[in-house]
Design a protein around this motif. Sequence first.
Motif, PDB file in Angstrom:
ATOM      1  N   GLU A  81     -20.327  -9.827  58.483  1.00  0.00           N
ATOM      2  CA  GLU A  81     -19.100  -9.546  59.237  1.00  0.00           C
ATOM      3  C   GLU A  81     -18.123  -8.725  58.397  1.00  0.00           C
ATOM      4  O   GLU A  81     -18.248  -8.668  57.174  1.00  0.00           O
ATOM      5  N   GLU A  82     -17.135  -8.152  59.088  1.00  0.00           N
ATOM      6  CA  GLU A  82     -16.061  -7.419  58.408  1.00  0.00           C
ATOM      7  C   GLU A  82     -14.825  -8.311  58.331  1.00  0.00           C
ATOM      8  O   GLU A  82     -14.431  -8.900  59.336  1.00  0.00           O
ATOM      9  N   PRO A  83     -14.208  -8.426  57.148  1.00  0.00           N
ATOM     10  CA  PRO A  83     -13.056  -9.324  57.010  1.00  0.00           C
ATOM     11  C   PRO A  83     -11.856  -8.871  57.835  1.00  0.00           C
ATOM     12  O   PRO A  83     -11.710  -7.679  58.118  1.00  0.00           O
ATOM     13  N   VAL A  84     -11.013  -9.861  58.191  1.00  0.00           N
ATOM     14  CA  VAL A  84      -9.824  -9.533  58.995  1.00  0.00           C
ATOM     15  C   VAL A  84      -8.535  -9.609  58.179  1.00  0.00           C
ATOM     16  O   VAL A  84      -7.515  -9.033  58.567  1.00  0.00           O
ATOM     17  N   SER A  85      -8.577 -10.318  57.054  1.00  0.00           N
ATOM     18  CA  SER A  85      -7.374 -10.337  56.217  1.00  0.00           C
ATOM     19  C   SER A  85      -7.726 -10.670  54.776  1.00  0.00           C
ATOM     20  O   SER A  85      -8.806 -11.214  54.490  1.00  0.00           O
ATOM     21  N   VAL A  86      -6.815 -10.336  53.878  1.00  0.00           N
ATOM     22  CA  VAL A  86      -7.059 -10.538  52.444  1.00  0.00           C
ATOM     23  C   VAL A  86      -5.789 -11.019  51.733  1.00  0.00           C
ATOM     24  O   VAL A  86      -4.689 -10.580  52.051  1.00  0.00           O
ATOM     25  N   THR A  87      -5.985 -11.936  50.795  1.00  0.00           N
ATOM     26  CA  THR A  87      -4.949 -12.297  49.824  1.00  0.00           C
ATOM     27  C   THR A  87      -5.541 -12.062  48.437  1.00  0.00           C
ATOM     28  O   THR A  87      -6.777 -12.081  48.275  1.00  0.00           O
ATOM     29  N   ALA A  88      -4.699 -11.827  47.440  1.00  0.00           N
ATOM     30  CA  ALA A  88      -5.228 -11.535  46.096  1.00  0.00           C
ATOM     31  C   ALA A  88      -4.187 -11.848  45.030  1.00  0.00           C
ATOM     32  O   ALA A  88      -2.982 -11.839  45.305  1.00  0.00           O
ATOM     33  N   GLN A  89      -4.697 -12.107  43.831  1.00  0.00           N
ATOM     34  CA  GLN A  89      -3.824 -12.414  42.687  1.00  0.00           C
ATOM     35  C   GLN A  89      -4.444 -11.763  41.449  1.00  0.00           C
ATOM     36  O   GLN A  89      -5.649 -11.732  41.316  1.00  0.00           O
ATOM     37  N   TRP A  90      -3.588 -11.254  40.547  1.00  0.00           N
ATOM     38  CA  TRP A  90      -4.172 -10.821  39.279  1.00  0.00           C
ATOM     39  C   TRP A  90      -3.566 -11.542  38.097  1.00  0.00           C
ATOM     40  O   TRP A  90      -2.440 -12.025  38.144  1.00  0.00           O
ATOM     41  N   VAL A  91      -4.391 -11.599  37.032  1.00  0.00           N
ATOM     42  CA  VAL A  91      -3.995 -12.293  35.813  1.00  0.00           C
ATOM     43  C   VAL A  91      -4.320 -11.377  34.637  1.00  0.00           C
ATOM     44  O   VAL A  91      -5.409 -10.805  34.585  1.00  0.00           O
ATOM     45  N   LYS A  92      -3.373 -11.219  33.728  1.00  0.00           N
ATOM     46  CA  LYS A  92      -3.636 -10.418  32.527  1.00  0.00           C
ATOM     47  C   LYS A  92      -3.348 -11.285  31.308  1.00  0.00           C
ATOM     48  O   LYS A  92      -2.209 -11.690  31.101  1.00  0.00           O
ATOM     49  N   THR A  93      -4.379 -11.588  30.535  1.00  0.00           N
ATOM     50  CA  THR A  93      -4.185 -12.404  29.333  1.00  0.00           C
ATOM     51  C   THR A  93      -4.094 -11.514  28.101  1.00  0.00           C
ATOM     52  O   THR A  93      -3.663 -11.956  27.053  1.00  0.00           O
ATOM     53  N   ASP A  94      -4.556 -10.247  28.228  1.00  0.00           N
ATOM     54  CA  ASP A  94      -4.605  -9.362  27.062  1.00  0.00           C
ATOM     55  C   ASP A  94      -4.057  -7.978  27.424  1.00  0.00           C
ATOM     56  O   ASP A  94      -4.803  -6.995  27.545  1.00  0.00           O
ATOM     57  N   PRO A  95      -2.726  -7.881  27.580  1.00  0.00           N
ATOM     58  CA  PRO A  95      -2.117  -6.620  28.029  1.00  0.00           C
ATOM     59  C   PRO A  95      -2.273  -5.472  27.027  1.00  0.00           C
ATOM     60  O   PRO A  95      -2.188  -4.308  27.413  1.00  0.00           O
ATOM     61  N   GLU A  96      -2.539  -5.790  25.767  1.00  0.00           N
ATOM     62  CA  GLU A  96      -2.759  -4.738  24.765  1.00  0.00           C
ATOM     63  C   GLU A  96      -4.016  -3.945  25.087  1.00  0.00           C
ATOM     64  O   GLU A  96      -4.045  -2.727  25.002  1.00  0.00           O
ATOM     65  N   ILE A  97      -5.081  -4.663  25.430  1.00  0.00           N
ATOM     66  CA  ILE A  97      -6.373  -4.031  25.711  1.00  0.00           C
ATOM     67  C   ILE A  97      -6.398  -3.460  27.130  1.00  0.00           C
ATOM     68  O   ILE A  97      -6.812  -2.320  27.351  1.00  0.00           O
ATOM     69  N   TYR A  98      -5.964  -4.258  28.094  1.00  0.00           N
ATOM     70  CA  TYR A  98      -6.045  -3.830  29.499  1.00  0.00           C
ATOM     71  C   TYR A  98      -4.697  -3.258  29.920  1.00  0.00           C
ATOM     72  O   TYR A  98      -4.007  -3.810  30.762  1.00  0.00           O
ATOM     73  N   LYS A  99      -4.340  -2.133  29.283  1.00  0.00           N
ATOM     74  CA  LYS A  99      -3.018  -1.510  29.462  1.00  0.00           C
ATOM     75  C   LYS A  99      -2.889  -0.857  30.816  1.00  0.00           C
ATOM     76  O   LYS A  99      -1.890  -0.994  31.499  1.00  0.00           O
ATOM     77  N   ASP A 100      -3.937  -0.119  31.161  1.00  0.00           N
ATOM     78  CA  ASP A 100      -3.835   0.832  32.259  1.00  0.00           C
ATOM     79  C   ASP A 100      -4.405   0.288  33.576  1.00  0.00           C
ATOM     80  O   ASP A 100      -4.178   0.857  34.630  1.00  0.00           O
ATOM     81  N   ILE A 101      -5.147  -0.800  33.490  1.00  0.00           N
ATOM     82  CA  ILE A 101      -5.913  -1.296  34.639  1.00  0.00           C
ATOM     83  C   ILE A 101      -5.787  -2.815  34.725  1.00  0.00           C
ATOM     84  O   ILE A 101      -5.303  -3.449  33.785  1.00  0.00           O
ATOM     85  N   GLU A 102      -6.243  -3.368  35.853  1.00  0.00           N
ATOM     86  CA  GLU A 102      -6.252  -4.832  35.946  1.00  0.00           C
ATOM     87  C   GLU A 102      -7.319  -5.409  35.012  1.00  0.00           C
ATOM     88  O   GLU A 102      -8.354  -4.780  34.782  1.00  0.00           O
ATOM     89  N   GLU A 103      -7.062  -6.600  34.507  1.00  0.00           N
ATOM     90  CA  GLU A 103      -8.047  -7.290  33.653  1.00  0.00           C
ATOM     91  C   GLU A 103      -8.912  -8.212  34.512  1.00  0.00           C
ATOM     92  O   GLU A 103     -10.142  -8.160  34.476  1.00  0.00           O
ATOM     93  N   THR A 104      -8.245  -9.078  35.280  1.00  0.00           N
ATOM     94  CA  THR A 104      -8.946 -10.046  36.127  1.00  0.00           C
ATOM     95  C   THR A 104      -8.249 -10.084  37.481  1.00  0.00           C
ATOM     96  O   THR A 104      -7.020 -10.097  37.553  1.00  0.00           O
ATOM     97  N   LEU A 105      -9.057 -10.060  38.522  1.00  0.00           N
ATOM     98  CA  LEU A 105      -8.508 -10.045  39.880  1.00  0.00           C
ATOM     99  C   LEU A 105      -9.255 -11.086  40.718  1.00  0.00           C
ATOM    100  O   LEU A 105     -10.486 -11.154  40.675  1.00  0.00           O
ATOM    101  N   PHE A 106      -8.506 -11.898  41.423  1.00  0.00           N
ATOM    102  CA  PHE A 106      -9.066 -12.893  42.344  1.00  0.00           C
ATOM    103  C   PHE A 106      -8.681 -12.473  43.757  1.00  0.00           C
ATOM    104  O   PHE A 106      -7.543 -12.043  43.966  1.00  0.00           O
ATOM    105  N   TRP A 107      -9.604 -12.593  44.706  1.00  0.00           N
ATOM    106  CA  TRP A 107      -9.205 -12.314  46.092  1.00  0.00           C
ATOM    107  C   TRP A 107      -9.943 -13.228  47.056  1.00  0.00           C
ATOM    108  O   TRP A 107     -10.991 -13.786  46.719  1.00  0.00           O
ATOM    109  N   GLN A 108      -9.342 -13.382  48.226  1.00  0.00           N
ATOM    110  CA  GLN A 108      -9.891 -14.242  49.271  1.00  0.00           C
ATOM    111  C   GLN A 108      -9.890 -13.462  50.592  1.00  0.00           C
ATOM    112  O   GLN A 108      -8.923 -12.755  50.879  1.00  0.00           O
ATOM    113  N   LEU A 109     -10.980 -13.596  51.338  1.00  0.00           N
ATOM    114  CA  LEU A 109     -11.090 -12.905  52.629  1.00  0.00           C
ATOM    115  C   LEU A 109     -11.300 -13.920  53.737  1.00  0.00           C
ATOM    116  O   LEU A 109     -11.937 -14.958  53.513  1.00  0.00           O
ATOM    117  N   LYS A 110     -10.764 -13.593  54.928  1.00  0.00           N
ATOM    118  CA  LYS A 110     -11.084 -14.382  56.120  1.00  0.00           C
ATOM    119  C   LYS A 110     -11.933 -13.505  57.034  1.00  0.00           C
ATOM    120  O   LYS A 110     -11.632 -12.315  57.219  1.00  0.00           O
TER     121      LYS A 110
END
Length: 328
Positions: free
Chosen positions: A196-225
């Motif tokens: 199936e194709e999802p109808v909605s999304v929620t998401a959260q990101w977490v950065k534990t090492d901003p020195e290394i992951y300067k330009d991009i997300e480090e870890t991303l969590f998301w949920q689909l319905k």
Amino acid sequence: RKLNIALIGLGYYATYQLAPAFAQTQFANLAGVVSGTPSKIEDWKKKYNIPEKNCYNYQNFDKIIENKDIDAVYIVLPNSMHHEFALRAAKAGKHVICEKPMAVSVREAEEMIAACKKAGVQLAIGYRLHYEPFTNEVMRLAREKDFGKVKFVEASFGFKLRDTNAWRMKKAFAGGGPMMDVGIYALNASRYATGEEPVSVTAQWVKTDPEIYKDIEETLFWQLKFPGGAISSSTTTYNGNVHRLFVSYENGNLEMSPAYDYGPLKGKTSKGEMNLPVIKHQTAQLEAMSEAILNNRPVRTPGEEGLRDMKIIEAIYKAAETGKEIKL
Ligand code: NAD
């Protein structure tokens, strides 16, 4: 007859995964190369018996329009370059096979689809798992419902990447971080595991090492319905290893780990081990795409499949930024 393909971008994936896969195909021929590095072209000419007239660099690539011995190009460049080369290839009348993610934005993906349509050429995206037996079984279970309806999917793909010089760590080249590179597999899995194709999304990101992951997300969590009532939860990261797909059905479950690697993939369902053939994904993908293009049939993973993921990825980023549920 074989489909004569020129590879564009002779980096890791082209050199160690795609090029060797041609040898085992009946319908795909490694006919040409496009590279910015003359010494690589010399090596490839010798190793794969490629004639000089089928070799191009990024500047003279458009001359490929005059080359009757190339039917298609396969773009294996950093993500931000896919759009430009897909448009140039379509303009030259060549079919386009393009690596995932197909582009770095929805707008680019739509332009690629439009350009190929206008030129009357096919656009195929390198979703190799769609051509491999374990993934096809996950898709079949969604369709035929051996274990009933899908209730819950957990799909996650991440690996450790800390090289700040890598193009994958630069937003301008990658379009984002692990979401663009491997999170897309987890997203695609939640879609094929539910069918199936999802109808909605929620998401959260977490950065534990901003020195290394300067330009991009480090870890991303998301949920689909999903419209049938299923929900999914996913993680992607450059700061740890996870390769898992778990599907909970009304009357059973499926678990694969690794679920997205080159193989051998491994999995079990409530009925036991998934005893399925272990094949080379790139060979199966090249074979199926070449056969479809030669016979003027649609490919299994067209630009539209890539566009669906791109639209959801943009929504995932928006959901993470705003903290809001985004409707699709
Ligand atoms: P890579 O860095 O090993 O190769 C990229 C190639 O592009 C190199 O040969 C490099 O010289 C060339 N290039 C040209 N211009 C460049 C520039 N300005 N900056 C950097 N490189 C430039 O990367 P890769 O791992 O081969 O990935 C290439 C593409 O293939 C990506 O889109 C990636 O997502 C995709 N990929 C897909 C799979 C899969 O399983 N389907 C696996 C790996 C990579």
